[in-house]
Design a protein around this motif. Sequence first.
Motif, PDB file in Angstrom:
ATOM      1  N   ALA A 344      -9.523 -12.056 -47.398  1.00 26.50           N
ATOM      2  CA  ALA A 344     -10.479 -11.605 -48.419  1.00 26.50           C
ATOM      3  C   ALA A 344      -9.795 -10.839 -49.536  1.00 26.50           C
ATOM      4  O   ALA A 344     -10.234 -10.876 -50.690  1.00 26.50           O
ATOM      5  CB  ALA A 344     -11.555 -10.735 -47.772  1.00 26.50           C
ATOM      6  N   ALA A 345      -8.709 -10.156 -49.213  1.00 28.47           N
ATOM      7  CA  ALA A 345      -8.011  -9.370 -50.227  1.00 28.47           C
ATOM      8  C   ALA A 345      -7.455 -10.228 -51.349  1.00 28.47           C
ATOM      9  O   ALA A 345      -7.235  -9.751 -52.457  1.00 28.47           O
ATOM     10  CB  ALA A 345      -6.870  -8.578 -49.575  1.00 28.47           C
ATOM     11  N   ILE A 346      -7.219 -11.520 -51.078  1.00 27.98           N
ATOM     12  CA  ILE A 346      -6.672 -12.412 -52.093  1.00 27.98           C
ATOM     13  C   ILE A 346      -7.762 -12.920 -53.032  1.00 27.98           C
ATOM     14  O   ILE A 346      -7.556 -13.025 -54.236  1.00 27.98           O
ATOM     15  CB  ILE A 346      -5.952 -13.603 -51.423  1.00 27.98           C
ATOM     16  CG1 ILE A 346      -4.779 -13.100 -50.570  1.00 27.98           C
ATOM     17  CG2 ILE A 346      -5.450 -14.598 -52.472  1.00 27.98           C
ATOM     18  CD1 ILE A 346      -4.079 -14.190 -49.797  1.00 27.98           C
ATOM     19  N   THR A 347      -8.929 -13.218 -52.488  1.00 34.39           N
ATOM     20  CA  THR A 347     -10.010 -13.798 -53.294  1.00 34.39           C
ATOM     21  C   THR A 347     -10.916 -12.741 -53.935  1.00 34.39           C
ATOM     22  O   THR A 347     -11.557 -13.016 -54.948  1.00 34.39           O
ATOM     23  CB  THR A 347     -10.872 -14.735 -52.437  1.00 34.39           C
ATOM     24  OG1 THR A 347     -11.370 -14.009 -51.285  1.00 34.39           O
ATOM     25  CG2 THR A 347     -10.054 -15.921 -51.937  1.00 34.39           C
ATOM     26  N   ALA A 348     -10.976 -11.534 -53.371  1.00 40.71           N
ATOM     27  CA  ALA A 348     -11.888 -10.500 -53.872  1.00 40.71           C
ATOM     28  C   ALA A 348     -11.645 -10.123 -55.335  1.00 40.71           C
ATOM     29  O   ALA A 348     -12.613  -9.968 -56.096  1.00 40.71           O
ATOM     30  CB  ALA A 348     -11.819  -9.259 -52.982  1.00 40.71           C
ATOM     31  N   PRO A 349     -10.388  -9.944 -55.790  1.00 42.61           N
ATOM     32  CA  PRO A 349     -10.191  -9.594 -57.204  1.00 42.61           C
ATOM     33  C   PRO A 349     -10.801 -10.603 -58.162  1.00 42.61           C
ATOM     34  O   PRO A 349     -11.350 -10.221 -59.210  1.00 42.61           O
ATOM     35  CB  PRO A 349      -8.660  -9.550 -57.341  1.00 42.61           C
ATOM     36  CG  PRO A 349      -8.178  -9.170 -55.981  1.00 42.61           C
ATOM     37  CD  PRO A 349      -9.108  -9.888 -55.036  1.00 42.61           C
ATOM     38  N   ALA A 350     -10.733 -11.895 -57.829  1.00 40.76           N
ATOM     39  CA  ALA A 350     -11.330 -12.917 -58.699  1.00 40.76           C
ATOM     40  C   ALA A 350     -12.837 -12.734 -58.778  1.00 40.76           C
ATOM     41  O   ALA A 350     -13.438 -12.861 -59.853  1.00 40.76           O
ATOM     42  CB  ALA A 350     -10.988 -14.315 -58.180  1.00 40.76           C
ATOM     43  N   LEU A 351     -13.471 -12.424 -57.651  1.00 37.87           N
ATOM     44  CA  LEU A 351     -14.917 -12.200 -57.643  1.00 37.87           C
ATOM     45  C   LEU A 351     -15.290 -11.019 -58.528  1.00 37.87           C
ATOM     46  O   LEU A 351     -16.253 -11.074 -59.301  1.00 37.87           O
ATOM     47  CB  LEU A 351     -15.405 -11.947 -56.210  1.00 37.87           C
ATOM     48  CG  LEU A 351     -15.342 -13.114 -55.228  1.00 37.87           C
ATOM     49  CD1 LEU A 351     -15.721 -12.643 -53.836  1.00 37.87           C
ATOM     50  CD2 LEU A 351     -16.261 -14.239 -55.664  1.00 37.87           C
ATOM     51  N   ILE A 352     -14.538  -9.944 -58.414  1.00 40.26           N
ATOM     52  CA  ILE A 352     -14.838  -8.730 -59.182  1.00 40.26           C
ATOM     53  C   ILE A 352     -14.666  -8.968 -60.685  1.00 40.26           C
ATOM     54  O   ILE A 352     -15.505  -8.557 -61.501  1.00 40.26           O
ATOM     55  CB  ILE A 352     -13.948  -7.566 -58.704  1.00 40.26           C
ATOM     56  CG1 ILE A 352     -14.260  -7.244 -57.237  1.00 40.26           C
ATOM     57  CG2 ILE A 352     -14.162  -6.331 -59.574  1.00 40.26           C
ATOM     58  CD1 ILE A 352     -13.271  -6.292 -56.591  1.00 40.26           C
ATOM     59  N   ILE A 353     -13.598  -9.660 -61.075  1.00 36.38           N
ATOM     60  CA  ILE A 353     -13.340  -9.902 -62.494  1.00 36.38           C
ATOM     61  C   ILE A 353     -14.361 -10.879 -63.076  1.00 36.38           C
ATOM     62  O   ILE A 353     -14.857 -10.686 -64.195  1.00 36.38           O
ATOM     63  CB  ILE A 353     -11.900 -10.419 -62.698  1.00 36.38           C
ATOM     64  CG1 ILE A 353     -10.909  -9.290 -62.387  1.00 36.38           C
ATOM     65  CG2 ILE A 353     -11.696 -10.912 -64.132  1.00 36.38           C
ATOM     66  CD1 ILE A 353      -9.457  -9.720 -62.406  1.00 36.38           C
ATOM     67  N   VAL A 354     -14.702 -11.933 -62.332  1.00 35.20           N
ATOM     68  CA  VAL A 354     -15.737 -12.863 -62.796  1.00 35.20           C
ATOM     69  C   VAL A 354     -17.055 -12.118 -62.976  1.00 35.20           C
ATOM     70  O   VAL A 354     -17.793 -12.336 -63.942  1.00 35.20           O
ATOM     71  CB  VAL A 354     -15.903 -14.038 -61.815  1.00 35.20           C
ATOM     72  CG1 VAL A 354     -17.145 -14.852 -62.164  1.00 35.20           C
ATOM     73  CG2 VAL A 354     -14.678 -14.940 -61.850  1.00 35.20           C
ATOM     74  N   GLY A 355     -17.361 -11.207 -62.046  1.00 31.24           N
ATOM     75  CA  GLY A 355     -18.573 -10.399 -62.171  1.00 31.24           C
ATOM     76  C   GLY A 355     -18.566  -9.563 -63.432  1.00 31.24           C
ATOM     77  O   GLY A 355     -19.578  -9.449 -64.132  1.00 31.24           O
ATOM     78  N   ALA A 356     -17.399  -8.974 -63.745  1.00 29.43           N
ATOM     79  CA  ALA A 356     -17.275  -8.168 -64.959  1.00 29.43           C
ATOM     80  C   ALA A 356     -17.508  -9.010 -66.205  1.00 29.43           C
ATOM     81  O   ALA A 356     -18.168  -8.571 -67.156  1.00 29.43           O
ATOM     82  CB  ALA A 356     -15.890  -7.512 -65.010  1.00 29.43           C
ATOM     83  N   LEU A 357     -16.987 -10.230 -66.214  1.00 30.47           N
ATOM     84  CA  LEU A 357     -17.165 -11.113 -67.367  1.00 30.47           C
ATOM     85  C   LEU A 357     -18.637 -11.456 -67.575  1.00 30.47           C
ATOM     86  O   LEU A 357     -19.127 -11.503 -68.704  1.00 30.47           O
ATOM     87  CB  LEU A 357     -16.352 -12.397 -67.167  1.00 30.47           C
ATOM     88  CG  LEU A 357     -14.825 -12.242 -67.141  1.00 30.47           C
ATOM     89  CD1 LEU A 357     -14.166 -13.570 -66.807  1.00 30.47           C
ATOM     90  CD2 LEU A 357     -14.328 -11.719 -68.476  1.00 30.47           C
TER      91      LEU A 357
END
Length: 429
Positions: A344-357
């Motif tokens: 999860a640590a690998i995919t979580a940053p992408a989720l957070i950044i997409v959410g920010a966008l």
Amino acid sequence: MNFFQLKQHGTNVKQEVMAGITTFVTMAYISVVNPAILSDAGIPFAQAFTATIIAILIGTGLMAFYANLPIAVAPGMGLNAFFAYTLVAQQQITPSAALGVVFVSSVFFLILSLSPIRTKLIQAIPASLKHAITTGIGLFIASLGLKLSGLIVADEANLVRLGDLSSPSVLLVLGGLIVSALLFSRNVPGSLLIGMVLTGIAATFMGLLKIEGVTAMPTLPEGLMVNPLTAFSDVIQYGLFGAVLSFFLVTLFDTTGTLVGVGKQANLLKEDGTIENGHRALFADSLATMGGSLVGTSPSTAYIESAAGVAQGGRTGLTTAVVAGLFGLTLFFSPLIGAISGVAAITAPALIIVGALMLTNVRYIDWTDFSEYFPAFMTILIMPLSGSIERGIAFGFILYPIFKAMNKETVHPLIYLFGALFILEMFFL
């Protein structure tokens, strides 16, 4: 290459190929993140991965050879989370029944794409609700990334609290998030993918990622996961009308918004503001969702990441043909992608950044008119707090006509209809 009308669009083969590679790199993360989310819904990773690529090949292939547009199609972020964590986990229906909901919504979307009603429907939905839905989904996705990564954990007193910041996995998430965000802020193509690769390398050295294989023959679906003949009866049996409507509306907004935004950037808009071959684009999207649901993935939508390819000069379907071809090649790397998605640590940053966008859409809401922004506010707030995208959309469509009626303002009849349908689904079905 006359088929793609390169000269008419002021482009060439080299420019289109480079644009296709750029788009692929910027959105390649979906081949990891989408199966990871769907596997939480009980769909085997290999099945979800293959279904994801099949949906991309259908939608992006049609965009290339039918609509001749440089806009790629793939399972949408937020829609996959709604599928896994609301329909399956929260409402406790089977993955097959949830895929039936996706199939039914795709049928309605297909009918819409073939009729002139689509333009009237898009115009009928208030802009504040459209932007609120996108913003709310962004918060939902970001909160999901925070929870899955362990940055945010459950707490009896305050509902949630910060996780253990000294944990190796949490430190890895923070590092990956900072690196990915910095790359993104510098407009580095493929920043999310690069961030995932660098985080994966760090995870390997930390012993959190174990790769047992890199390539393998594609795992083909053994059969359809949805029976088209029973999908409608499942929706009726489980009372999933609101879910169908939510999928339908979000897909419509996402696809239309992306088509207009990317189309404007590529100078493909007509005088009336619609995009060239827009009806064909909607058709491609609906077929991708329909085909994807049959083999095991959530709804597809046009990807805003296509703007990166357009910025590199992509103007025609040749760009998306390259994207489809590259995604097709990823079918042979399922062991590697499966190992990465398991951390999860690998995919979580992408989720957070997409959410920010997605959260940036909040600036388009009229914050000077309470009757406009309060329904939008409730839509945004309810999604992450209730863990349900559908409930957030329902609150918005119920509250909006009530406030407008109290102010004696005119509201399109369709908004009253949608509000009534959500009330019926929430309280009586």
